[in-house]
Scaffold this motif. Structure first.
Motif, PDB file in Angstrom:
ATOM      1  N   THR A 106     -18.420   3.823  -9.040  1.00 50.89           N
ATOM      2  CA  THR A 106     -19.331   3.087  -8.160  1.00 50.89           C
ATOM      3  C   THR A 106     -19.932   3.989  -7.089  1.00 50.89           C
ATOM      4  OG1 THR A 106     -19.596   1.011  -6.930  1.00 50.89           O
ATOM      5  CG2 THR A 106     -17.593   2.268  -6.493  1.00 50.89           C
ATOM      6  N   ILE A 109     -22.743   5.833  -8.689  1.00 49.29           N
ATOM      7  CA  ILE A 109     -23.935   4.979  -8.769  1.00 49.29           C
ATOM      8  C   ILE A 109     -24.666   4.992  -7.436  1.00 49.29           C
ATOM      9  CG2 ILE A 109     -24.733   2.594  -8.973  1.00 49.29           C
ATOM     10  CD1 ILE A 109     -24.055   3.731 -11.668  1.00 49.29           C
ATOM     11  N   GLU A 110     -23.928   4.877  -6.344  1.00 45.11           N
ATOM     12  CA  GLU A 110     -24.553   4.926  -5.015  1.00 45.11           C
ATOM     13  C   GLU A 110     -25.338   6.222  -4.839  1.00 45.11           C
ATOM     14  OE1 GLU A 110     -24.237   2.509  -2.531  1.00 45.11           O
ATOM     15  OE2 GLU A 110     -23.076   1.261  -3.894  1.00 45.11           O
ATOM     16  N   HIS A 133     -22.410  -2.213 -12.550  1.00 48.90           N
ATOM     17  CA  HIS A 133     -22.441  -0.802 -12.193  1.00 48.90           C
ATOM     18  C   HIS A 133     -21.443  -0.462 -11.085  1.00 48.90           C
ATOM     19  CE1 HIS A 133     -26.043  -0.112 -14.622  1.00 48.90           C
ATOM     20  NE2 HIS A 133     -26.567  -1.186 -14.086  1.00 48.90           N
ATOM     21  N   SER A 139     -24.089  -0.765  -5.471  1.00 51.63           N
ATOM     22  CA  SER A 139     -23.832  -1.037  -6.884  1.00 51.63           C
ATOM     23  C   SER A 139     -23.890  -2.529  -7.179  1.00 51.63           C
ATOM     24  CB  SER A 139     -22.465  -0.483  -7.287  1.00 51.63           C
ATOM     25  OG  SER A 139     -22.404   0.904  -7.098  1.00 51.63           O
ATOM     26  N   ASP A 216     -26.051   4.709 -16.933  1.00 49.36           N
ATOM     27  CA  ASP A 216     -24.658   4.525 -16.542  1.00 49.36           C
ATOM     28  C   ASP A 216     -23.786   4.681 -17.779  1.00 49.36           C
ATOM     29  OD1 ASP A 216     -22.156   3.495 -15.948  1.00 49.36           O
ATOM     30  OD2 ASP A 216     -22.912   1.822 -14.754  1.00 49.36           O
TER      31      ASP A 216
END
Length: 393
Positions: A106, A109-110, A133, A139, A216
Motif C-alpha cells: 500500500t 501504491i502511495e 490497492h 490507496s 499493481d
C-alpha cells in the motif's frame, strides 16, 4: 493465548480464524496442538517459497549478523537493497530500471500515485470498480468498492472509476488524467483476467493522452502466474510497476519501479518527494533478494503453470462453477457465499488452509506456495472435493 489475542491485539473482523500457531515448514503450518495444516494460501500470496525456506532463512540470519537498520532510506549504500533493485532491473523490460523500496504494497501504491501526479502535473486518477490497492487513505481512494471506504471519507478528489475489461470506458482517459491504475489481474474482485487485449488498449490510450499507466502486481507478481510479472502475459508494459507481498519471501515489503527519468523526479522540486525510514531495510532486502534469486534461477515459474493444470483437472464438481486466474493464483467460484464459507471452514477442520477474497463472497482462494508438490496438491484438492461432496445441493 487466545484470550490475550482478543483482549490486547486489535482485530480486523469480529470473527478471525484464531488458529494458535506453533511453527511452519514447507507447505505446512502447525498449531499449538501440533496439528498440521496444508497451506493453500501462502499468507495471501506472500510466501512464494513456502515456510522456513533454507535460502531465505540463511539470508536473513547472515544479514542479521552484519547490521540491521542504520539510516533512513536512500542515504547509505547497503548491499542487500542495491543487489535487490539491480536484480529487479535485470528481469524487467526497458525502461523499468529504477526501484524505490517501501515497507508494504500500500505504501508503494502511495508512492506510485504521487509520482504520477508529480510527473504529469495533473490530478485526475482513473481506477477500476472492484479494485483493491491497499488500505491507506490514498490507496483506499482508488479502491473500487464503496462499502469498504464510505466510513472514511473524504478521500482523494478527482478519482474516476471504470469497469475492468470495458473498452468503452477508456474514453474517460483524457488530457486531465495523471494516471490509470489497474491490477494486472483483479484480485479481490475474483481473480479477473484481462480479455480481448484490454490492457494493451489501455496502454495505447494512455500513450495517446499523456497519462501514466500504473500496474499493481502486488498479488500476481513474483512468479505466481507462471511469469515473473503478470503483465508479461498481456503485451502491456506499465510506466510504473508496483509489487509487494511475494517479493519479501515472508517479510514485509513493497516496491515501485519506473524509468530513471520518472523516478528521479522524486528527488527534486521538492526534494524528499517520497521518504520512508524503514523502506529497503537490510534484513528484508536480504530475504527478498534470496527469494527473487530462487524464483528466477529455478523452474518454479513454468512449474506453476503445470500445477495450475493439475488443480483444474482435480477440482471438477457441480458446485465449482468455474476456476478463475492463472498459474497458482486461482479462485474457485461457487454458487453462493454460504457454500464458499463452508468449503473454507470445513477444509480447515480437515487440515487444509483456504481463504476468502475481499469483494467476491462466492470465491475460494487457492494461492499455495510455488514450491508445493504435486502430491500435496492432490491431497489438498481431495479435501476440497470431499467437503463439496458433503454439501447438500
Amino acid at each position: 493465548m487466545k484470550s490475550d489475542f482478543f483482549k490486547y491485539q486489535a482485530q480486523t473482523t469480529t470473527h478471525p480464524l484464531a488458529m494458535e500457531i506453533s511453527h511452519a515448514n514447507g507447505s505446512y503450518i502447525y498449531d499449538t496442538n501440533n496439528k498440521a495444516y496444508l497451506d493453500f494460501v501462502a499468507g495471501v500470496s506472500a510466501t512464494p517459497l513456502g515456510h522456513n525456506h533454507p535460502k531465505v532463512i540463511n539470508a536473513i540470519k547472515e544479514q542479521a549478523d552484519k547490521y540491521l537498520h542504520v539510516m533512513v532510506y536512500g542515504e547509505y549504500i547497503q548491499k542487500p537493497a542495491v543487489e535487490l533493485t539491480k536484480l529487479l532491473a535485470k528481469h524487467l523490460p526497458y525502461p523499468l530500471e529504477k526501484t524505490y523500496l517501501t515497507n508494504s504494497g500500500t505504501e508503494a501504491i502511495e508512492g506510485a500515485l504521487k509520482l504520477a501526479k508529480r510527473a504529469t502535473g495533473r490530478s485526475g486518477i482513473i481506477s477500476a470498480y472492484n479494485a483493491y490497492h491497499g488500505n491507506t487513505m490514498g490507496s483506499m481512494s482508488v479502491m473500487g468498492y464503496e462499502e469498504r471506504k464510505q466510513a472514511f471519507r473524504p478521500l482523494l478528489p478527482d478519482v474516476t472509476f471504470i469497469n475492468f475489461n470495458n473498452e468503452d470506458d477508456l474514453s474517460h482517459i483524457t488530457t486531465k488524467t495523471a494516471c490509470v491504475i489497474l491490477e494486472t489481474i483483479q484480485g479481490s474482485a475474483g481473480f479477473v483476467e484481462s480479455i480481448n487485449g484490454y490492457l494493451e488498449k489501455v496502454r495505447l490510450r494512455c500513450n495517446e493522452f499523456g497519462a501514466l499507466l500504473i500496474l499493481d502486481e502486488i498479488q500476481p507478481g513474483i512468479g505466481r502466474t507462471g511469469k515473473l510479472f503478470g503483465f508479461e502475459h498481456y503485451n502491456c508494459i506499465p510506466d510504473i510497476l508496483v509489487t509487494g507481498k511475494g517479493l519479501g519471501g515472508g517479510m514485509p515489503i513493497g516496491a515501485f519501479t519506473a524509468s530513471t527519468k520518472l523516478m528521479d523526479l522524486l528527488s527534486e522540486n521538492p526534494k524528499l518527494g517520497h521518504i520512508t525510514t524503514f523502506g529497503g531495510h537490510p534484513l528484508i532486502a536480504a530475504s527478498a533478494l534470496a527469494t527473487l534469486q530462487e524464483i528466477t534461477e529455478s523452474d518454479l515459474m513454468p512449474l506453476a503453470l503445470e500445477k495450475e493444470q493439475l488443480i483444474r483437472k482435480l477440482l471438477v464438481h457441480p458446485l465449482i462453477l468455474e476456476i478463475r486466474g492463472k498459474g497458482l493464483m486461482l479462485a474457485l467460484i461457487t454458487p453462493s457465499a454460504d457454500i464458499a464459507n463452508t468449503v473454507i471452514l470445513k477444509s480447515q477442520d480437515l487440515g487444509l488452509i483456504l481463504f476468502w477474497l475481499l469483494f467476491e463472497p462466492k470465491a475460494v482462494r487457492i494461492t499455495p506456495p510455488l514450491t508445493i508438490s504435486n502430491d500435496e496438491i492432490i491431497k489438498g484438492c481431495g479435501i476440497i472435493i470431499a467437503v463439496l461432496n458433503s454439501i447438500k445441493h
